[in-house]
Design a protein around this motif. Sequence first.
Motif, PDB file in Angstrom:
ATOM      1  N   VAL A  37      70.739  20.007   6.825  1.00  0.00           N
ATOM      2  CA  VAL A  37      71.315  19.441   8.704  1.00  0.00           C
ATOM      3  C   VAL A  37      72.388  18.393   7.825  1.00  0.00           C
ATOM      4  N   GLY A  38      73.034  18.166   7.715  1.00  0.00           N
ATOM      5  CA  GLY A  38      73.874  16.952   7.766  1.00  0.00           C
ATOM      6  C   GLY A  38      74.616  16.800   8.813  1.00  0.00           C
ATOM      7  N   LYS A  39      75.661  14.839   9.094  1.00  0.00           N
ATOM      8  CA  LYS A  39      76.940  14.974   9.742  1.00  0.00           C
ATOM      9  C   LYS A  39      77.682  15.572   8.726  1.00  0.00           C
ATOM     10  N   SER A  40      78.063  15.894   7.752  1.00  0.00           N
ATOM     11  CA  SER A  40      79.766  16.890   7.923  1.00  0.00           C
ATOM     12  C   SER A  40      78.772  17.992   7.043  1.00  0.00           C
ATOM     13  N   GLU A  41      77.665  18.336   6.964  1.00  0.00           N
ATOM     14  CA  GLU A  41      78.042  19.981   5.838  1.00  0.00           C
ATOM     15  C   GLU A  41      76.279  20.348   6.285  1.00  0.00           C
ATOM     16  N   ASP A  42      76.045  21.448   5.420  1.00  0.00           N
ATOM     17  CA  ASP A  42      75.059  22.212   6.086  1.00  0.00           C
ATOM     18  C   ASP A  42      74.879  22.934   4.550  1.00  0.00           C
ATOM     19  N   THR A  66      88.617  20.485   9.373  1.00  0.00           N
ATOM     20  CA  THR A  66      88.636  21.619   8.252  1.00  0.00           C
ATOM     21  C   THR A  66      87.205  21.684   7.805  1.00  0.00           C
ATOM     22  N   PHE A  67      87.060  23.674   7.508  1.00  0.00           N
ATOM     23  CA  PHE A  67      85.545  23.757   6.749  1.00  0.00           C
ATOM     24  C   PHE A  67      85.678  24.661   6.016  1.00  0.00           C
ATOM     25  N   THR A  68      85.275  24.223   4.690  1.00  0.00           N
ATOM     26  CA  THR A  68      85.263  24.703   3.649  1.00  0.00           C
ATOM     27  C   THR A  68      83.360  25.356   3.548  1.00  0.00           C
ATOM     28  N   MET A  69      82.870  26.518   2.537  1.00  0.00           N
ATOM     29  CA  MET A  69      82.665  27.388   2.385  1.00  0.00           C
ATOM     30  C   MET A  69      82.045  27.400   1.004  1.00  0.00           C
ATOM     31  N   ASP A  70      81.157  26.962   0.738  1.00  0.00           N
ATOM     32  CA  ASP A  70      81.651  28.005  -0.749  1.00  0.00           C
ATOM     33  C   ASP A  70      80.076  28.393  -1.167  1.00  0.00           C
ATOM     34  N   HIS A  71      80.210  29.420  -1.253  1.00  0.00           N
ATOM     35  CA  HIS A  71      79.513  30.600  -1.931  1.00  0.00           C
ATOM     36  C   HIS A  71      79.072  31.065  -3.101  1.00  0.00           C
ATOM     37  N   TYR A 110      79.338  22.560  20.195  1.00  0.00           N
ATOM     38  CA  TYR A 110      79.403  23.633  19.396  1.00  0.00           C
ATOM     39  C   TYR A 110      78.217  23.939  18.389  1.00  0.00           C
ATOM     40  N   TYR A 111      77.985  25.316  18.033  1.00  0.00           N
ATOM     41  CA  TYR A 111      77.265  25.681  17.544  1.00  0.00           C
ATOM     42  C   TYR A 111      77.973  26.376  16.577  1.00  0.00           C
ATOM     43  N   LEU A 112      76.687  25.919  14.965  1.00  0.00           N
ATOM     44  CA  LEU A 112      77.477  26.923  13.186  1.00  0.00           C
ATOM     45  C   LEU A 112      76.467  28.375  13.602  1.00  0.00           C
ATOM     46  N   ARG A 113      76.182  29.054  13.607  1.00  0.00           N
ATOM     47  CA  ARG A 113      75.954  30.663  13.241  1.00  0.00           C
ATOM     48  C   ARG A 113      75.995  31.187  11.985  1.00  0.00           C
ATOM     49  N   ALA A 119      70.321  38.465   1.516  1.00  0.00           N
ATOM     50  CA  ALA A 119      71.007  37.608   0.167  1.00  0.00           C
ATOM     51  C   ALA A 119      70.510  36.149  -0.540  1.00  0.00           C
ATOM     52  N   THR A 120      70.722  36.387  -2.068  1.00  0.00           N
ATOM     53  CA  THR A 120      70.137  35.505  -2.679  1.00  0.00           C
ATOM     54  C   THR A 120      70.914  34.295  -3.180  1.00  0.00           C
ATOM     55  N   GLY A 121      70.517  33.487  -3.404  1.00  0.00           N
ATOM     56  CA  GLY A 121      71.153  32.260  -3.598  1.00  0.00           C
ATOM     57  C   GLY A 121      71.331  30.877  -3.214  1.00  0.00           C
ATOM     58  N   THR A 122      72.905  30.056  -2.821  1.00  0.00           N
ATOM     59  CA  THR A 122      72.751  29.297  -2.478  1.00  0.00           C
ATOM     60  C   THR A 122      73.796  29.651  -1.358  1.00  0.00           C
ATOM     61  N   CYS A 123      74.249  27.825  -0.416  1.00  0.00           N
ATOM     62  CA  CYS A 123      75.484  28.326   0.103  1.00  0.00           C
ATOM     63  C   CYS A 123      75.250  27.117   1.140  1.00  0.00           C
ATOM     64  N   ALA A 124      76.798  26.274   0.953  1.00  0.00           N
ATOM     65  CA  ALA A 124      77.108  25.244   1.509  1.00  0.00           C
ATOM     66  C   ALA A 124      78.020  25.278   2.606  1.00  0.00           C
ATOM     67  N   LEU A 125      78.328  24.584   3.810  1.00  0.00           N
ATOM     68  CA  LEU A 125      79.288  24.833   4.816  1.00  0.00           C
ATOM     69  C   LEU A 125      79.989  23.226   4.609  1.00  0.00           C
ATOM     70  N   CYS A 126      80.973  22.679   4.499  1.00  0.00           N
ATOM     71  CA  CYS A 126      81.313  21.493   4.770  1.00  0.00           C
ATOM     72  C   CYS A 126      82.679  21.245   5.124  1.00  0.00           C
TER      73      CYS A 126
END
Length: 133
Positions: A37-42, A66-71, A110-113, A119-126
């Motif tokens: 968990v970071g200041k501007s990304e998970d 603006t939120f961007t999710m990388d699957h 605010y909360y992120l859920r 799932a298998t792999g990686t995800c990033a939310l910025c």
Amino acid sequence: MKWVLYFVAFGTVIYFLYDWGLLVTKHITAVLFTMWVGKSEDNVSLNSCTGWVRHRVRFRGSGMYTFTMDHRLSKGDVTVSLLDSDKRELLFLDRELCTGSAELSRRNRYYLRWDIRSATGTCALCWRSDSMD
């Protein structure tokens, strides 16, 4: 009597850690689950993972974010919801809708859920602010 003071002190520390966004509530069944968990990304790494994770997010300023999710998943699905302090959904991101915006105030909680299904792999939310106070 000392144990009561220790219990109150421990409870107070746990409350402040959760309030500051340093503790996470989760219900996970996984071979491997890591989350940064970071200041501007998970960032999340998964291996055969099913469950959910929720944590508090602090936004430095008010305005449009603006939120961007990388699957990068080899199987399964991951969705992310942005919730307000009453746990109402403000934004929903998944494989089909991987970018979204929301008007946020730095005074509100605010909360992120993260919802994870086999799932298998990686995800990033910025996230980034388009306008700041």
